[in-house]
Design a protein around this motif. Sequence first.
Motif, PDB file in Angstrom:
ATOM      1  N   GLU A 389       1.783   3.422  -5.030  1.00  0.00           N
ATOM      2  CA  GLU A 389       1.425   2.008  -4.988  1.00  0.00           C
ATOM      3  C   GLU A 389       0.232   1.765  -4.067  1.00  0.00           C
ATOM      4  O   GLU A 389      -0.706   1.034  -4.412  1.00  0.00           O
ATOM      5  CB  GLU A 389       2.623   1.165  -4.542  1.00  0.00           C
ATOM      6  CG  GLU A 389       3.795   1.216  -5.512  1.00  0.00           C
ATOM      7  CD  GLU A 389       3.393   0.808  -6.926  1.00  0.00           C
ATOM      8  OE1 GLU A 389       2.602  -0.157  -7.073  1.00  0.00           O
ATOM      9  OE2 GLU A 389       3.850   1.456  -7.874  1.00  0.00           O
ATOM     10  N   LYS A 390       0.262   2.381  -2.903  1.00  0.00           N
ATOM     11  CA  LYS A 390      -0.836   2.221  -1.958  1.00  0.00           C
ATOM     12  C   LYS A 390      -2.121   2.817  -2.514  1.00  0.00           C
ATOM     13  O   LYS A 390      -3.199   2.221  -2.393  1.00  0.00           O
ATOM     14  CB  LYS A 390      -0.463   2.894  -0.633  1.00  0.00           C
ATOM     15  CG  LYS A 390      -1.458   2.662   0.488  1.00  0.00           C
ATOM     16  CD  LYS A 390      -0.951   3.281   1.784  1.00  0.00           C
ATOM     17  CE  LYS A 390      -1.950   3.051   2.928  1.00  0.00           C
ATOM     18  NZ  LYS A 390      -1.465   3.661   4.196  1.00  0.00           N
ATOM     19  N   GLY A 391      -1.989   3.986  -3.146  1.00  0.00           N
ATOM     20  CA  GLY A 391      -3.162   4.643  -3.711  1.00  0.00           C
ATOM     21  C   GLY A 391      -3.775   3.863  -4.857  1.00  0.00           C
ATOM     22  O   GLY A 391      -4.997   3.714  -4.950  1.00  0.00           O
ATOM     23  N   ILE A 392      -2.921   3.345  -5.740  1.00  0.00           N
ATOM     24  CA  ILE A 392      -3.413   2.570  -6.889  1.00  0.00           C
ATOM     25  C   ILE A 392      -4.133   1.306  -6.409  1.00  0.00           C
ATOM     26  O   ILE A 392      -5.199   0.953  -6.922  1.00  0.00           O
ATOM     27  CB  ILE A 392      -2.240   2.224  -7.832  1.00  0.00           C
ATOM     28  CG1 ILE A 392      -1.787   3.488  -8.587  1.00  0.00           C
ATOM     29  CG2 ILE A 392      -2.624   1.130  -8.821  1.00  0.00           C
ATOM     30  CD1 ILE A 392      -0.485   3.332  -9.342  1.00  0.00           C
ATOM     31  N   ALA A 393      -3.569   0.641  -5.405  1.00  0.00           N
ATOM     32  CA  ALA A 393      -4.198  -0.576  -4.870  1.00  0.00           C
ATOM     33  C   ALA A 393      -5.563  -0.271  -4.276  1.00  0.00           C
ATOM     34  O   ALA A 393      -6.526  -1.028  -4.468  1.00  0.00           O
ATOM     35  CB  ALA A 393      -3.292  -1.209  -3.817  1.00  0.00           C
ATOM     36  N   GLN A 394      -5.671   0.856  -3.567  1.00  0.00           N
ATOM     37  CA  GLN A 394      -6.963   1.186  -2.966  1.00  0.00           C
ATOM     38  C   GLN A 394      -7.987   1.586  -4.024  1.00  0.00           C
ATOM     39  O   GLN A 394      -9.170   1.265  -3.902  1.00  0.00           O
ATOM     40  CB  GLN A 394      -6.818   2.302  -1.932  1.00  0.00           C
ATOM     41  CG  GLN A 394      -8.116   2.529  -1.149  1.00  0.00           C
ATOM     42  CD  GLN A 394      -7.950   3.451   0.033  1.00  0.00           C
ATOM     43  OE1 GLN A 394      -6.908   4.082   0.213  1.00  0.00           O
ATOM     44  NE2 GLN A 394      -8.972   3.544   0.861  1.00  0.00           N
ATOM     45  N   MET A 395      -7.553   2.277  -5.066  1.00  0.00           N
ATOM     46  CA  MET A 395      -8.477   2.605  -6.150  1.00  0.00           C
ATOM     47  C   MET A 395      -9.032   1.335  -6.783  1.00  0.00           C
ATOM     48  O   MET A 395     -10.233   1.235  -7.070  1.00  0.00           O
ATOM     49  CB  MET A 395      -7.766   3.455  -7.203  1.00  0.00           C
ATOM     50  CG  MET A 395      -7.454   4.876  -6.768  1.00  0.00           C
ATOM     51  SD  MET A 395      -6.796   5.865  -8.148  1.00  0.00           S
ATOM     52  CE  MET A 395      -8.274   6.065  -9.154  1.00  0.00           C
ATOM     53  N   ARG A 396      -8.169   0.355  -6.979  1.00  0.00           N
ATOM     54  CA  ARG A 396      -8.626  -0.900  -7.593  1.00  0.00           C
ATOM     55  C   ARG A 396      -9.583  -1.646  -6.671  1.00  0.00           C
ATOM     56  O   ARG A 396     -10.517  -2.300  -7.140  1.00  0.00           O
ATOM     57  CB  ARG A 396      -7.421  -1.760  -7.964  1.00  0.00           C
ATOM     58  CG  ARG A 396      -6.720  -1.229  -9.226  1.00  0.00           C
ATOM     59  CD  ARG A 396      -5.556  -2.070  -9.640  1.00  0.00           C
ATOM     60  NE  ARG A 396      -5.212  -1.815 -11.039  1.00  0.00           N
ATOM     61  CZ  ARG A 396      -4.009  -1.942 -11.553  1.00  0.00           C
ATOM     62  NH1 ARG A 396      -3.002  -2.327 -10.777  1.00  0.00           N
ATOM     63  NH2 ARG A 396      -3.784  -1.701 -12.838  1.00  0.00           N
ATOM     64  N   LEU A 397      -9.367  -1.558  -5.368  1.00  0.00           N
ATOM     65  CA  LEU A 397     -10.300  -2.157  -4.421  1.00  0.00           C
ATOM     66  C   LEU A 397     -11.674  -1.514  -4.563  1.00  0.00           C
ATOM     67  O   LEU A 397     -12.703  -2.216  -4.596  1.00  0.00           O
ATOM     68  CB  LEU A 397      -9.789  -1.982  -2.989  1.00  0.00           C
ATOM     69  CG  LEU A 397     -10.782  -2.378  -1.873  1.00  0.00           C
ATOM     70  CD1 LEU A 397     -11.131  -3.856  -1.972  1.00  0.00           C
ATOM     71  CD2 LEU A 397     -10.214  -2.042  -0.508  1.00  0.00           C
ATOM     72  N   GLY A 398     -11.718  -0.190  -4.657  1.00  0.00           N
ATOM     73  CA  GLY A 398     -13.000   0.501  -4.823  1.00  0.00           C
ATOM     74  C   GLY A 398     -13.734   0.053  -6.070  1.00  0.00           C
ATOM     75  O   GLY A 398     -14.954  -0.150  -6.054  1.00  0.00           O
TER      76      GLY A 398
END
Length: 501
Positions: A389-398
């Motif tokens: 969940e944390k990784g997916i959210a950060q990818m979307r931020l990028g």
Amino acid sequence: MSPSYFFSHFELRTGERILLRQGEIVHLGPRTFDFLLCLVSNHQRVLSKDEILQTVWPGVVVEENNLTVQTSALRKVLGSQAIATLTGRGYQFSLPVKSTADVQVASQSKHPTIAVMPFKILGEQFDLRFLAEGLLEDVIALLARVPGFLIISQASTQMFQHSEASLGEIAEQLQVQYAVLGSIRPVGNLIRVNVQLANAHTGQVFWSGRFESSPQDGHDLQEDIARGVLSELEPELIKAEIAHIRRQRPHNLDAWAHYQEAMGALGQHGWSETGLRNARHQLENSLEIDRDFGLAQAHFALLTALSRNIGLLPHSDEVQANALNAAQKAIELDSGNSEVMGYAGCALCDLGQTRQGLTTLQAALRLNPSNAQAQVAHGAALAMMNELEKGIAQMRLGMRISPKDRRLGFWLWVLSCFLLRADRPHEALEEAQKAVQHDTRFHLAHVAQAAAFDTLGNAECAQHALTQARTVRPELTIEEIAQSHGKKIAARISALWQAKA
């Protein structure tokens, strides 16, 4: 408060009843203004002749040819494509429209956004291009340190370097509130740089500055510009020392030319085998000329690691060593460069050196929080460590930081794979379809689409997506899919493969 409307190079102020073209008043008659306001305020639909007549000439009997006259007058001012005539239906305003309400909604977002546009070169000196690129990178990196702002990645703003799109259209596509605009020109023995901070939607200039320096003082010039821009956005930062943020450029221009050819290969062929092979070849040529070119070392390490992990290079000790050595060399050469650290950190994670890779990516983000590639890579690394969940959210931020990035197709494919792992197949399908739209030549985006359709029980669409993947890459094998998507997905794809056969 009466709304204003923005379209092309124009602003329609309803309260003052004036039309502005790039800040200059355009004189319109009262009926012409009312007709324009009627069209613009209802731009999302077709207006019948009767509705327009009742709105613009209420209680007055007029002939329909008045509409023809007014339409002709407005087209002369706004352009022939501004107003569409739909036979038998009426009229519709054709230009994209934003209102102050739209801008206010955007400005209330959690993080106001800024786009630093490529600096225009007003002259023919070749070496000014390097100063322009350095200024763009440095201003972005410095602005990224301003708390509370989101800076759009250089990869997205450069998409508009030779575009004829208006600033308002660029603001709409990048979803930004502010824009930093600049130009560079030689003046005698000096270099002059003009910079403006503007409202991206209206073009209103909040601040402008002029800076002059000799070519030998290029870095001082870059710092002066950064100070000027930051003084408007965050006065408190002026009290602190602004560190010089430098980008390593190779002394040999041929090395830089090969690096640019590598980027061109990815732009021309996408993330296909041809694109990756040609890009790696050009980076090798660059490094033969200048082994100390840190950016080329980092990018070579990343493309080699990616090619290996998706089955385009063998999983051999030689390939592993070449990529690892290049990543370590890049960090040794240029640990103060966010772009270098972002590519090298991603390569290390892809090569199994996850701890060092994460540390390197974190360093890249400390140097420049708006480094979209580092944000996406750090998110992917977290997802690989089961922090989905944390990784997916950060990818979307990028991806939000760089919505026009040439790498978006690849990033969306990776995101779709992690969404499948997180048991979110509908979202995975949506991202895989976006990946295909961004780069139809990237075969693994089609494979991810097939996997998502299969998970959702749509065998027919899954079979079609797999066929597309095999058409794009006839050499595709189940073993490659196992390397890139995992054994479970490969097993399911294998059933589709055999059914097709």
